[in-house]
Enzyme design. Structure first.
Site, PDB file in Angstrom:
ATOM      1  N   CYS A 106      -0.408   4.046   2.258  1.00  0.00           N
ATOM      2  CA  CYS A 106      -0.134   3.809   3.677  1.00  0.00           C
ATOM      3  C   CYS A 106       1.330   4.063   4.020  1.00  0.00           C
ATOM      4  O   CYS A 106       1.634   4.645   5.072  1.00  0.00           O
ATOM      5  CB  CYS A 106      -0.473   2.366   4.049  1.00  0.00           C
ATOM      6  SG  CYS A 106      -2.107   1.809   3.530  1.00  0.00           S
ATOM      7  N   ASP A 107       2.259   3.610   3.167  1.00  0.00           N
ATOM      8  CA  ASP A 107       3.661   3.529   3.567  1.00  0.00           C
ATOM      9  C   ASP A 107       4.626   4.372   2.750  1.00  0.00           C
ATOM     10  O   ASP A 107       5.818   4.438   3.079  1.00  0.00           O
ATOM     11  CB  ASP A 107       4.120   2.056   3.486  1.00  0.00           C
ATOM     12  CG  ASP A 107       3.327   1.160   4.428  1.00  0.00           C
ATOM     13  OD1 ASP A 107       2.899   1.659   5.486  1.00  0.00           O
ATOM     14  OD2 ASP A 107       3.138  -0.026   4.099  1.00  0.00           O
TER      15      ASP A 107
ATOM     16  N   CYS B  26       0.827  -1.207   0.000  1.00  0.00           N
ATOM     17  CA  CYS B  26       0.000   0.000   0.000  1.00  0.00           C
ATOM     18  C   CYS B  26       0.859   1.252   0.000  1.00  0.00           C
ATOM     19  O   CYS B  26       1.417   1.637   1.037  1.00  0.00           O
ATOM     20  CB  CYS B  26      -0.930   0.004   1.219  1.00  0.00           C
ATOM     21  SG  CYS B  26      -1.968   1.472   1.344  1.00  0.00           S
TER      22      CYS B  26
END
Length: 334
Positions: A152-153, A149
């Site tokens: 997300c990261d 993701c």
């Protein structure tokens, strides 16, 4: 749950952000939900969902310094328990939604004995799983440089060299997003052409930070405690080489955990549960779906939690609008 009949008001299947949020709202509505949260040994149905494989979460509102995935899920589970939600750590292996009350079955986590639960409503929050490359090193370094993701990261890879595996729209979207943070982004694809739409291909090809490795497969993620490179295999020449990156994003697709409901609940061509517009309602009355099991667009913890709230409220309103007499409930248990 009715003490006279043993029939519950609501059963929640799954315990990621969607399921746990549904449990909090349902418990606060005094519905005493039973949450069948999944099995710790399962990669697709584990308690807490995919966030149990995530380290720092910095985009969930309310946590200024971020929070680790397992901690966030633990907090949400404890909150649901505080309001009266009941948890059983196993997974549902069979359902019968042909008539009221609905029935779900699971194996008791201690004895292995099959347990049948009858319920007036069900909230499905079984989530979806990221498709992976199937490498031992990939699993070992998940959340230590390997991610599924970018939203997300990506922030954690500022100034680094990053690789993205995949050739569809999702892979190129991830690659473009990651150029906001990384110095370079290498798209690794096993074919000599992309499956992505033309507009996504044009964006990627015109991005000076993005380059491509064609006809190439990742055969090993290098590094003991963090990603230090990739060993790749060229399918045309047969040669192996090392790509010097410190981050790997796998973007080869997702699969919803909906096998249990095939032929029962309406799904799209990819297997995601279909819900009514502006609602969590499925095609069956009293059955609701939330989180990644019905969302293939956003796939974020916060959006999953939001739909979990919707599902619990929809279930509560449906139960109120469809009261069942005590005699009918007793007849249903005969």
């Amino acid at each position: 749950m009715s003490e006279a009949t043993g029939i519950r008001e609501v059963v929640i299947i799954g315990s990621g952000p969607a399921g746990l949020t549904a449990a909090i709202y349902a418990a606060r509505a005094n519905l005493l939900p039973l949450v069948v949260e999944g099995e710790p040994s399962s990669t697709s149905d584990q308690p807490g969902g995919q966030l149990m494989l995530t380290t720092d979460i910095e985009n969930f509102p309310g946590f200024i310094e971020g929070i680790e995935g397992p901690q966030l899920m633990g907090n949400m589970r404890a909150q649901a328990e505080r309001f009266g939600a009941e948890f059983v750590t196993t997974k549902v292996h069979r359902v019968d939604f042909s008539a009221q009350p609905y029935r779900v079955w699971y194996h008791h986590p201690s004895t292995g004995e099959e347990v049948e639960v009858r319920t007036r409503s069900v909230i499905v929050s079984t989530g979806a799983r990221s498709l992976m490359l199937g490498l031992e090193s990939e699993v070992r370094l998940l959340s230590h440089g390997v991610s599924t993701c970018a939203t997300c990261d990506g922030f954690f890879f500022r100034g680094q060299h990053i690789a993205v595996v995949g050739g569809g729209d999702s892979a190129l979207e991830e690659a473009n997003f990651l150029t906001k943070f990384g110095d370079t982004v290498t798209v690794i694809h096993r074919r000599d052409s992309l499956r992505a739409s033309k507009i996504m291909q044009d964006r990627a090809r015109n991005n000076p930070k993005i380059s491509f490795l064609w006809n190439t497969e990742v055969v090993e993620v290098l590094g003991e405690n963090k990603v230090e490179g990739l060993r790749v295999h060229n399918k045309v020449t047969g040669e192996e080489s090392v790509v010097n990156v410190t981050g790997l994003f796998v973007a080869i697709g997702h699969a919803p955990n909906t096998d249990l409901f095939k032929g029962i609940l309406d799904m799209d061509d990819a297997g995601y549960l279909q819900t009514a517009a502006g609602s969590s309602a499925t095609n069956l009355p009293g059955i609701f779906a939330c989180g990644d099991v019905q969302d293939h667009i956003y796939r974020q913890a916060i959006t999953a939690a939001g739909t979990g709230c919707m599902a619990a409220m929809d279930a509560e309103r449906w139960l109120e609008a469809n009261p069942v007499s005590a005699d009918a409930l007793v007849d249903a248990t005969d």
